[in-house]
Write a protein that holds these residues in place. Structure first.
Motif, PDB file in Angstrom:
ATOM      1  N   UNK A 155       0.750  -1.207   0.002  1.00  0.00           N
ATOM      2  CA  UNK A 155      -0.105  -0.286   0.029  1.00  0.00           C
ATOM      3  C   UNK A 155       1.018   1.072  -0.089  1.00  0.00           C
ATOM      4  N   UNK A 156       0.212   2.020  -0.590  1.00  0.00           N
ATOM      5  CA  UNK A 156       1.214   3.347  -0.718  1.00  0.00           C
ATOM      6  C   UNK A 156       0.811   4.437   0.385  1.00  0.00           C
ATOM      7  N   UNK A 157      -0.355   4.326   0.968  1.00  0.00           N
ATOM      8  CA  UNK A 157      -0.888   5.368   1.711  1.00  0.00           C
ATOM      9  C   UNK A 157      -1.056   4.521   3.161  1.00  0.00           C
ATOM     10  N   UNK A 158      -1.236   5.090   4.346  1.00  0.00           N
ATOM     11  CA  UNK A 158      -1.668   4.502   5.654  1.00  0.00           C
ATOM     12  C   UNK A 158      -2.120   5.652   6.710  1.00  0.00           C
ATOM     13  N   UNK A 159      -2.961   5.142   7.580  1.00  0.00           N
ATOM     14  CA  UNK A 159      -2.907   5.732   8.947  1.00  0.00           C
ATOM     15  C   UNK A 159      -1.701   6.440   9.508  1.00  0.00           C
ATOM     16  N   UNK A 160      -1.791   7.590   9.929  1.00  0.00           N
ATOM     17  CA  UNK A 160      -0.627   8.183  10.354  1.00  0.00           C
ATOM     18  C   UNK A 160      -0.870   8.200  11.822  1.00  0.00           C
ATOM     19  N   UNK A 161      -2.003   8.378  12.323  1.00  0.00           N
ATOM     20  CA  UNK A 161      -2.144   8.104  13.864  1.00  0.00           C
ATOM     21  C   UNK A 161      -3.490   7.374  14.046  1.00  0.00           C
ATOM     22  N   UNK A 162      -4.051   7.173  15.270  1.00  0.00           N
ATOM     23  CA  UNK A 162      -5.022   6.472  15.604  1.00  0.00           C
ATOM     24  C   UNK A 162      -6.269   7.370  15.466  1.00  0.00           C
ATOM     25  N   UNK A 163      -7.397   7.279  14.740  1.00  0.00           N
ATOM     26  CA  UNK A 163      -8.704   8.153  14.683  1.00  0.00           C
ATOM     27  C   UNK A 163      -9.250   7.901  15.927  1.00  0.00           C
ATOM     28  N   UNK A 164      -9.939   9.079  16.433  1.00  0.00           N
ATOM     29  CA  UNK A 164     -10.506   9.137  17.414  1.00  0.00           C
ATOM     30  C   UNK A 164     -11.708   7.993  17.630  1.00  0.00           C
ATOM     31  N   UNK A 165     -11.826   7.454  18.853  1.00  0.00           N
ATOM     32  CA  UNK A 165     -12.742   6.430  18.927  1.00  0.00           C
ATOM     33  C   UNK A 165     -12.365   4.894  18.543  1.00  0.00           C
ATOM     34  N   UNK A 166     -11.236   4.729  18.055  1.00  0.00           N
ATOM     35  CA  UNK A 166     -10.740   3.641  17.706  1.00  0.00           C
ATOM     36  C   UNK A 166      -9.776   2.868  18.626  1.00  0.00           C
ATOM     37  N   UNK A 167      -9.746   1.621  18.532  1.00  0.00           N
ATOM     38  CA  UNK A 167      -9.047   0.600  19.632  1.00  0.00           C
ATOM     39  C   UNK A 167      -7.709   0.087  18.648  1.00  0.00           C
ATOM     40  N   UNK A 168      -6.538   0.152  18.981  1.00  0.00           N
ATOM     41  CA  UNK A 168      -5.188  -0.225  18.313  1.00  0.00           C
ATOM     42  C   UNK A 168      -4.991  -1.731  18.450  1.00  0.00           C
ATOM     43  N   UNK A 174       6.977  -1.455  10.561  1.00  0.00           N
ATOM     44  CA  UNK A 174       6.978  -0.618   9.228  1.00  0.00           C
ATOM     45  C   UNK A 174       5.638   0.258   8.952  1.00  0.00           C
ATOM     46  N   UNK A 175       4.568  -0.063   9.478  1.00  0.00           N
ATOM     47  CA  UNK A 175       3.252   0.456   9.700  1.00  0.00           C
ATOM     48  C   UNK A 175       2.497   0.312  10.891  1.00  0.00           C
ATOM     49  N   UNK A 176       2.546   1.463  11.727  1.00  0.00           N
ATOM     50  CA  UNK A 176       2.038   1.085  13.098  1.00  0.00           C
ATOM     51  C   UNK A 176       0.648   0.755  13.204  1.00  0.00           C
ATOM     52  N   UNK A 177      -0.279   1.014  12.391  1.00  0.00           N
ATOM     53  CA  UNK A 177      -1.739   0.661  12.370  1.00  0.00           C
ATOM     54  C   UNK A 177      -1.827  -0.485  11.338  1.00  0.00           C
ATOM     55  N   UNK A 178      -1.777  -1.717  11.852  1.00  0.00           N
ATOM     56  CA  UNK A 178      -2.202  -2.630  10.874  1.00  0.00           C
ATOM     57  C   UNK A 178      -3.511  -3.388  11.103  1.00  0.00           C
ATOM     58  N   UNK A 179      -4.209  -2.663  12.165  1.00  0.00           N
ATOM     59  CA  UNK A 179      -5.406  -3.321  12.235  1.00  0.00           C
ATOM     60  C   UNK A 179      -6.225  -2.414  13.436  1.00  0.00           C
ATOM     61  N   UNK A 180      -7.172  -1.837  13.256  1.00  0.00           N
ATOM     62  CA  UNK A 180      -7.949  -1.224  14.361  1.00  0.00           C
ATOM     63  C   UNK A 180      -9.576  -1.646  14.244  1.00  0.00           C
TER      64      UNK A 180
END
Length: 245
Positions: A155-168, A174-180
């Protein structure tokens, strides 16, 4: 299973779309009679399909990027994105069972007002070493999934931070947010829970000129995928079907 799952597909290439659909059925333990398939490159969301009529929504991957400027999106990509985005307010307001795969995490993040971009955390086509977070260890969709596992990504784009209301739930170096997870029932993965080496080989051949990698590297990447030991991600898809079907 009293209601079918709605499977929304975003790939405009028939071979890639058909292969992905077959993988979702196989990895999810589903039959064609247990799903309603909609190829959004060919049709809009049908008026006769509502959330009350389906057990859950599964969104496949695609070559588009939600963070691209409108003028850089093809007419088909823009229409597909608009169709999926139109469903997201209903999904999140109702906390309705949803599993977005790869492209789906961008859709969810964009809908929630999160930071989705190509600034960092894009991953080349191949495998990513993933790790279940402490919160993820208690999540039903990760039941039976090893704490550490490899998954197919690209993938070329990704979440840069955890959106409000989400659980990590799952991360990688290489990519912090693999599943939320948003709320209790709305999920998205950056990795592909439906993919295996054969499926990725098909996609590599189809998308080798789309900027994911140098075209001349395709055969080496296919060989790497064939040698990879990827087995855990499909458990996420299977657990989603079992939980909500």
């Amino acid at each position: 299973m009293s209601k079918p799952f709605l499977v929304l597909q975003l790939r405009p290439e028939t071979e890639a779309s058909d292969d992905e659909f077959a993988a979702i059925l196989a990895k999810g333990g589903l039959t064609e009679n247990q799903v309603r398939r909609v190829r959004l490159d060919q049709e809009n969301l049908p008026d006769d399909v509502t959330l009350d009529q389906v057990a859950g929504v599964i969104v496949g991957g695609g070559p588009g990027c939600v963070s691209d400027k409108p003028e850089d999106k093809s007419e088909v990509e823009a229409r597909i994105e608009a169709q999926v985005m139109s469903l997201m307010p209903h999904i999140t307001e109702r906390d309705f069972p949803f599993l977005g795969c790869c492209y789906g995490i961008g859709i969810l993040g964009q809908h929630l007002g999160g930071d989705v971009s190509k600034r960092a955390f894009g991953e080349p086509v191949g495998t990513s070493a993933c790790e279940v977070t402490s919160e993820g260890k208690d999540d039903a969709l990760l039941d039976g999934v090893p704490t550490a596992f490899d998954a197919f990504v690209g993938h070329k784009e990704a979440l840069q931070s955890l959106p409000e209301g989400c659980t990590h739930l799952v991360r990688s170096e290489s990519c912090p947010f693999q599943m939320v997870r948003h709320g209790e029932n709305v999920y998205a993965t950056q990795f592909h829970p439906e993919a295996d080496a054969a499926g990725f080989e098909t996609r590599i051949s189809i998308y080798k000129t789309r900027g994911y990698f140098a075209p001349e590297a395709a055969e080496d990447i296919i060989a790497m995928c064939r040698a990879a030991d990827v087995f855990a991600p499909e458990m996420v898809l299977r657990n989603f079907v079992r939980r909500y079907g």
